[in-house]
Scaffold this active site. Sequence first.
Site, PDB file in Angstrom:
ATOM      1  N   ASP A   8     -19.239  -8.871 -31.338  1.00 15.91           N
ATOM      2  CA  ASP A   8     -18.022  -8.369 -30.709  1.00 15.91           C
ATOM      3  C   ASP A   8     -18.456  -7.467 -29.545  1.00 15.91           C
ATOM      4  O   ASP A   8     -19.645  -7.412 -29.194  1.00 15.91           O
ATOM      5  CB  ASP A   8     -17.122  -7.663 -31.740  1.00 15.91           C
ATOM      6  N   HIS A   9     -17.495  -6.749 -28.969  1.00 19.16           N
ATOM      7  CA  HIS A   9     -17.817  -5.876 -27.833  1.00 19.16           C
ATOM      8  C   HIS A   9     -18.805  -4.767 -28.229  1.00 19.16           C
ATOM      9  O   HIS A   9     -19.655  -4.383 -27.435  1.00 19.16           O
ATOM     10  CB  HIS A   9     -16.529  -5.261 -27.273  1.00 19.16           C
ATOM     11  N   CYS A  65     -22.257  -6.305 -34.517  1.00 16.63           N
ATOM     12  CA  CYS A  65     -21.057  -5.542 -34.162  1.00 16.63           C
ATOM     13  C   CYS A  65     -21.479  -4.088 -34.022  1.00 16.63           C
ATOM     14  O   CYS A  65     -22.676  -3.801 -33.950  1.00 16.63           O
ATOM     15  CB  CYS A  65     -19.924  -5.762 -35.166  1.00 16.63           C
ATOM     16  N   GLY A  66     -20.541  -3.166 -33.976  1.00 15.17           N
ATOM     17  CA  GLY A  66     -20.905  -1.770 -33.722  1.00 15.17           C
ATOM     18  C   GLY A  66     -21.827  -1.223 -34.798  1.00 15.17           C
ATOM     19  O   GLY A  66     -22.914  -0.711 -34.511  1.00 15.17           O
ATOM     20  N   THR A  67     -21.408  -1.333 -36.049  1.00 13.49           N
ATOM     21  CA  THR A  67     -22.208  -0.833 -37.171  1.00 13.49           C
ATOM     22  C   THR A  67     -22.949  -1.946 -37.907  1.00 13.49           C
ATOM     23  O   THR A  67     -23.857  -1.664 -38.690  1.00 13.49           O
ATOM     24  CB  THR A  67     -21.297  -0.167 -38.212  1.00 13.49           C
ATOM     25  N   ILE A  69     -21.355  -3.521 -40.168  1.00 19.51           N
ATOM     26  CA  ILE A  69     -20.658  -3.583 -41.460  1.00 19.51           C
ATOM     27  C   ILE A  69     -19.573  -4.666 -41.467  1.00 19.51           C
ATOM     28  O   ILE A  69     -19.482  -5.464 -42.408  1.00 19.51           O
ATOM     29  CB  ILE A  69     -20.086  -2.201 -41.826  1.00 19.51           C
ATOM     30  N   GLY A  70     -18.760  -4.702 -40.424  1.00 19.66           N
ATOM     31  CA  GLY A  70     -17.695  -5.710 -40.377  1.00 19.66           C
ATOM     32  C   GLY A  70     -18.273  -7.120 -40.413  1.00 19.66           C
ATOM     33  O   GLY A  70     -17.777  -7.991 -41.148  1.00 19.66           O
ATOM     34  N   MET A  71     -19.329  -7.350 -39.645  1.00 19.67           N
ATOM     35  CA  MET A  71     -19.969  -8.673 -39.627  1.00 19.67           C
ATOM     36  C   MET A  71     -20.551  -9.008 -41.007  1.00 19.67           C
ATOM     37  O   MET A  71     -20.522 -10.163 -41.447  1.00 19.67           O
ATOM     38  CB  MET A  71     -21.053  -8.735 -38.559  1.00 19.67           C
ATOM     39  N   HIS A  98     -37.281 -11.537 -50.508  1.00 22.69           N
ATOM     40  CA  HIS A  98     -36.559 -11.547 -51.784  1.00 22.69           C
ATOM     41  C   HIS A  98     -35.193 -12.220 -51.716  1.00 22.69           C
ATOM     42  O   HIS A  98     -34.712 -12.710 -52.728  1.00 22.69           O
ATOM     43  CB  HIS A  98     -36.361 -10.100 -52.290  1.00 22.69           C
ATOM     44  N   ARG A 132     -39.031 -16.092 -58.962  1.00 22.52           N
ATOM     45  CA  ARG A 132     -37.927 -15.414 -59.651  1.00 22.52           C
ATOM     46  C   ARG A 132     -36.770 -15.098 -58.698  1.00 22.52           C
ATOM     47  O   ARG A 132     -35.622 -14.983 -59.126  1.00 22.52           O
ATOM     48  CB  ARG A 132     -38.411 -14.137 -60.336  1.00 22.52           C
ATOM     49  N   HIS A 133     -37.080 -14.986 -57.412  1.00 21.20           N
ATOM     50  CA  HIS A 133     -36.015 -14.671 -56.451  1.00 21.20           C
ATOM     51  C   HIS A 133     -35.090 -15.866 -56.242  1.00 21.20           C
ATOM     52  O   HIS A 133     -33.901 -15.699 -55.987  1.00 21.20           O
ATOM     53  CB  HIS A 133     -36.624 -14.208 -55.134  1.00 21.20           C
TER      54      HIS A 133
HETATM   55  C1  RB5 Z   1     -15.373  -2.148 -33.080  1.00 22.96           C
HETATM   56  O1  RB5 Z   1     -14.911  -0.979 -32.539  1.00 22.96           O
HETATM   57  C2  RB5 Z   1     -16.075  -1.869 -34.398  1.00 22.96           C
HETATM   58  O2  RB5 Z   1     -15.139  -1.545 -35.370  1.00 22.96           O
HETATM   59  C3  RB5 Z   1     -16.894  -3.069 -34.835  1.00 22.96           C
HETATM   60  O3  RB5 Z   1     -17.833  -3.351 -33.845  1.00 22.96           O
HETATM   61  C4  RB5 Z   1     -17.694  -2.914 -36.102  1.00 22.96           C
HETATM   62  O4  RB5 Z   1     -18.463  -1.759 -36.096  1.00 22.96           O
HETATM   63  C5  RB5 Z   1     -16.942  -3.107 -37.360  1.00 22.96           C
HETATM   64  O5  RB5 Z   1     -17.473  -3.055 -38.470  1.00 22.96           O
END
Ligand code: RB5
Length: 154
Positions: A8-9, A65-67, A69-71, A98, A132-133
């Site tokens: 994403d951006h 993505c930014g963190t 986490i979303g991906m 693993h 095992r993995h």
């Molecule tokens: C976008 O602002 C941000 O929420 C996205 O890149 C990501 O970090 C989501 O998990």
Amino acid sequence: MKIGIASDHGGLDLKELVKEILAGHDCGVLDLGTDTPESVDYPDYAQKALSALACGECDRIVLVCGTGIGMSICANRIPGVRGALCHDAYTARMSRLHNDSNCLILGGRVLGPAVAQDIVRVWLTTPFEGGRHQSRLDKIEKLAGNIIRDRSCT
Ligand code: RB5
């Protein structure tokens, strides 16, 4: 090896850097966007790369993505996808040894370029240990079905 990549951006700048790193490792790269800093929804770009992986258009994918986490949340909903959100070379190495990760996930607002370069290099070159993995990975694929079955028993 052909690698699909999408962001994403929030992951755009790191996606561009990862493309260069991949090319330096002799990988074919399938860039699935985004291509501009305009705000977009990360699930739309996760979907493009996850579809390319499912269709066999690429061998593995990288999502940014930014963190990260979303991906990660998107990737790990899909059967057969083993998405690994990596923060350093150690987590990248273990995700291959693993977990046989076939989807590397990075946080564009979290990682500096040198750490990202290390992560990608290690993720590309580390083999899966198997043994095992592998039986643990087989259990992962059965998890969703097992939970549905358990629920219908209550
Ligand atoms: C976008 O602002 C941000 O929420 C996205 O890149 C990501 O970090 C989501 O998990």
